[in-house]
Design a protein around this motif. Structure first.
Motif, PDB file in Angstrom:
ATOM      1  N   LEU A  83       0.820  -1.215   0.000  1.00 52.06           N
ATOM      2  CA  LEU A  83       0.000   0.000   0.000  1.00 52.06           C
ATOM      3  C   LEU A  83       0.854   1.266   0.000  1.00 52.06           C
ATOM      4  CD1 LEU A  83      -2.814  -1.099   2.425  1.00 52.06           C
ATOM      5  CD2 LEU A  83      -3.124  -0.394   0.057  1.00 52.06           C
ATOM      6  N   CYS A  84       2.052   1.208   0.550  1.00 49.09           N
ATOM      7  CA  CYS A  84       2.905   2.393   0.604  1.00 49.09           C
ATOM      8  C   CYS A  84       3.586   2.710  -0.724  1.00 49.09           C
ATOM      9  CB  CYS A  84       3.948   2.248   1.715  1.00 49.09           C
ATOM     10  SG  CYS A  84       3.253   2.502   3.350  1.00 49.09           S
ATOM     11  N   ILE A  85       3.331   1.902  -1.739  1.00 51.79           N
ATOM     12  CA  ILE A  85       3.895   2.192  -3.061  1.00 51.79           C
ATOM     13  C   ILE A  85       3.298   3.475  -3.628  1.00 51.79           C
ATOM     14  CG2 ILE A  85       3.979   1.378  -5.456  1.00 51.79           C
ATOM     15  CD1 ILE A  85       4.269  -1.452  -4.339  1.00 51.79           C
ATOM     16  N   THR A  86       2.002   3.688  -3.386  1.00 54.03           N
ATOM     17  CA  THR A  86       1.346   4.896  -3.890  1.00 54.03           C
ATOM     18  C   THR A  86       1.171   5.900  -2.764  1.00 54.03           C
ATOM     19  OG1 THR A  86      -0.885   4.095  -3.433  1.00 54.03           O
ATOM     20  CG2 THR A  86       0.067   3.534  -5.578  1.00 54.03           C
ATOM     21  N   ILE A  87       1.081   7.159  -3.117  1.00 55.27           N
ATOM     22  CA  ILE A  87       0.896   8.216  -2.114  1.00 55.27           C
ATOM     23  C   ILE A  87      -0.464   8.073  -1.433  1.00 55.27           C
ATOM     24  CG2 ILE A  87       0.626  10.711  -1.810  1.00 55.27           C
ATOM     25  CD1 ILE A  87       2.758  11.055  -4.000  1.00 55.27           C
ATOM     26  N   ILE A  88      -1.471   7.707  -2.192  1.00 52.17           N
ATOM     27  CA  ILE A  88      -2.818   7.566  -1.626  1.00 52.17           C
ATOM     28  C   ILE A  88      -2.876   6.403  -0.638  1.00 52.17           C
ATOM     29  CG2 ILE A  88      -5.223   7.033  -2.219  1.00 52.17           C
ATOM     30  CD1 ILE A  88      -4.717   8.497  -4.871  1.00 52.17           C
ATOM     31  N   GLY A  89      -2.088   5.376  -0.866  1.00 56.43           N
ATOM     32  CA  GLY A  89      -2.121   4.201  -0.009  1.00 56.43           C
ATOM     33  C   GLY A  89      -1.299   4.296   1.255  1.00 56.43           C
ATOM     34  N   ILE A  90      -0.478   5.332   1.391  1.00 59.14           N
ATOM     35  CA  ILE A  90       0.410   5.435   2.557  1.00 59.14           C
ATOM     36  C   ILE A  90      -0.340   5.431   3.893  1.00 59.14           C
ATOM     37  CG2 ILE A  90       2.052   6.967   3.744  1.00 59.14           C
ATOM     38  CD1 ILE A  90       3.260   7.590   0.998  1.00 59.14           C
ATOM     39  N   PRO A  91      -1.419   6.196   4.067  1.00 58.55           N
ATOM     40  CA  PRO A  91      -2.100   6.136   5.370  1.00 58.55           C
ATOM     41  C   PRO A  91      -2.635   4.740   5.703  1.00 58.55           C
ATOM     42  CG  PRO A  91      -2.910   7.989   4.087  1.00 58.55           C
ATOM     43  CD  PRO A  91      -2.020   7.198   3.202  1.00 58.55           C
ATOM     44  N   PHE A  92      -3.064   4.008   4.681  1.00 65.89           N
ATOM     45  CA  PHE A  92      -3.581   2.663   4.901  1.00 65.89           C
ATOM     46  C   PHE A  92      -2.444   1.685   5.171  1.00 65.89           C
ATOM     47  CE2 PHE A  92      -6.560   4.934   2.188  1.00 65.89           C
ATOM     48  CZ  PHE A  92      -7.682   4.897   2.998  1.00 65.89           C
ATOM     49  N   GLY A  93      -1.317   1.884   4.515  1.00 67.75           N
ATOM     50  CA  GLY A  93      -0.140   1.067   4.787  1.00 67.75           C
ATOM     51  C   GLY A  93       0.358   1.256   6.208  1.00 67.75           C
ATOM     52  N   LEU A  94       0.301   2.479   6.704  1.00 60.16           N
ATOM     53  CA  LEU A  94       0.719   2.751   8.084  1.00 60.16           C
ATOM     54  C   LEU A  94      -0.178   2.042   9.089  1.00 60.16           C
ATOM     55  CD1 LEU A  94       1.649   6.548   7.844  1.00 60.16           C
ATOM     56  CD2 LEU A  94       3.189   4.570   7.878  1.00 60.16           C
ATOM     57  N   GLN A  95      -1.456   1.900   8.759  1.00 66.39           N
ATOM     58  CA  GLN A  95      -2.368   1.171   9.650  1.00 66.39           C
ATOM     59  C   GLN A  95      -2.012  -0.315   9.668  1.00 66.39           C
ATOM     60  OE1 GLN A  95      -4.218   3.048  11.655  1.00 66.39           O
ATOM     61  NE2 GLN A  95      -3.304   4.694  10.463  1.00 66.39           N
ATOM     62  N   HIS A  96      -1.593  -0.848   8.519  1.00 68.52           N
ATOM     63  CA  HIS A  96      -1.152  -2.243   8.488  1.00 68.52           C
ATOM     64  C   HIS A  96       0.130  -2.422   9.303  1.00 68.52           C
ATOM     65  CE1 HIS A  96      -3.823  -4.682   6.076  1.00 68.52           C
ATOM     66  NE2 HIS A  96      -3.977  -3.663   5.243  1.00 68.52           N
ATOM     67  N   PHE A  97       1.013  -1.441   9.292  1.00 67.44           N
ATOM     68  CA  PHE A  97       2.212  -1.515  10.122  1.00 67.44           C
ATOM     69  C   PHE A  97       1.839  -1.502  11.608  1.00 67.44           C
ATOM     70  CE2 PHE A  97       4.616   0.643   6.454  1.00 67.44           C
ATOM     71  CZ  PHE A  97       4.883  -0.586   5.863  1.00 67.44           C
ATOM     72  N   LYS A  98       0.826  -0.719  11.962  1.00 66.53           N
ATOM     73  CA  LYS A  98       0.342  -0.697  13.348  1.00 66.53           C
ATOM     74  C   LYS A  98      -0.207  -2.077  13.731  1.00 66.53           C
ATOM     75  CE  LYS A  98      -2.560   2.603  14.167  1.00 66.53           C
ATOM     76  NZ  LYS A  98      -3.758   3.426  14.419  1.00 66.53           N
ATOM     77  N   LEU A  99      -0.973  -2.675  12.825  1.00 68.95           N
ATOM     78  CA  LEU A  99      -1.511  -4.008  13.082  1.00 68.95           C
ATOM     79  C   LEU A  99      -0.404  -5.055  13.143  1.00 68.95           C
ATOM     80  CD1 LEU A  99      -4.699  -3.845  10.872  1.00 68.95           C
ATOM     81  CD2 LEU A  99      -4.668  -4.486  13.273  1.00 68.95           C
ATOM     82  N   ALA A 100       0.653  -4.878  12.352  1.00 71.59           N
ATOM     83  CA  ALA A 100       1.772  -5.827  12.366  1.00 71.59           C
ATOM     84  C   ALA A 100       2.471  -5.810  13.721  1.00 71.59           C
ATOM     85  CB  ALA A 100       2.761  -5.491  11.254  1.00 71.59           C
ATOM     86  N   GLY A 101       2.654  -4.634  14.288  1.00 75.78           N
ATOM     87  CA  GLY A 101       3.274  -4.536  15.605  1.00 75.78           C
ATOM     88  C   GLY A 101       2.440  -5.215  16.676  1.00 75.78           C
ATOM     89  N   LEU A 102       1.127  -5.042  16.589  1.00 73.37           N
ATOM     90  CA  LEU A 102       0.242  -5.683  17.551  1.00 73.37           C
ATOM     91  C   LEU A 102       0.194  -7.185  17.313  1.00 73.37           C
ATOM     92  CD1 LEU A 102      -1.779  -5.343  19.876  1.00 73.37           C
ATOM     93  CD2 LEU A 102      -3.560  -5.054  18.151  1.00 73.37           C
ATOM     94  N   ALA A 103       0.241  -7.604  16.062  1.00 75.35           N
ATOM     95  CA  ALA A 103       0.161  -9.030  15.738  1.00 75.35           C
ATOM     96  C   ALA A 103       1.406  -9.790  16.180  1.00 75.35           C
ATOM     97  CB  ALA A 103      -0.058  -9.214  14.240  1.00 75.35           C
ATOM     98  N   LEU A 104       2.535  -9.127  16.280  1.00 75.22           N
ATOM     99  CA  LEU A 104       3.760  -9.816  16.682  1.00 75.22           C
ATOM    100  C   LEU A 104       3.761 -10.124  18.175  1.00 75.22           C
ATOM    101  CD1 LEU A 104       6.390 -10.945  15.583  1.00 75.22           C
ATOM    102  CD2 LEU A 104       7.452  -8.760  16.138  1.00 75.22           C
TER     103      LEU A 104
END
Length: 124
Positions: free
Chosen positions: A93-114
């Motif tokens: 999602l971070c490949i596009t500028i529009i997808g960056i906020p959504f990619g950051l949410q996935h990174f937040k979920l990744a930290g919680l999932a670990l």
């Protein structure tokens, strides 16, 4: 702005992620041994449903021996794969500028999932 982003998140896949976590939580809670793990997937389902405007923080009790042991078990029983899938979606999602906020949410979920044990989800 946060409500609009949460609605976009839901429309473009967030609802499916939250339902998957909810189903996994219910399946884990069938056994008594799985209840603590089911509670953590339920926590992730709540964050996956409405992630914008929420923050994941380590609780006061996060350094206890039981939480460390449960996090190690969680990682070996599948937490690493959940984390890696969120990292992959975040990078995609971070490949596009529009997808960056959504990619950051996935990174937040990744930290919680670990390591979900001992973490609290709070509204900002």
């Amino acid at each position: 702005m946060g409500c609009f982003m949460n609605l976009l998140w839901l429309l473009f896949g967030g609802i499916f992620t939250a339902v998957e976590y909810l189903v996994a939580s219910l399946m884990l809670m069938i056994t008594i041994i799985g209840i603590p793990f089911g509670m953590q997937t339920l926590k992730m389902a709540g964050l996956a449903l409405w992630p914008f405007g929420k923050e994941v923080r380590s609780g006061e009790r996060s350094g206890g021996c039981l939480y460390i042991l449960m996090n190690v078990l969680w990682i070996f029983l599948g937490g690493i794969w959940i984390c890696l899938s969120h990292l992959a979606f975040g990078l995609l999602l971070c490949i596009t500028i529009i997808g960056i906020p959504f990619g950051l949410q996935h990174f937040k979920l990744a930290g919680l999932a670990l390591t979900p044990f001992g973490k609290d989800i709070v509204g900002c």
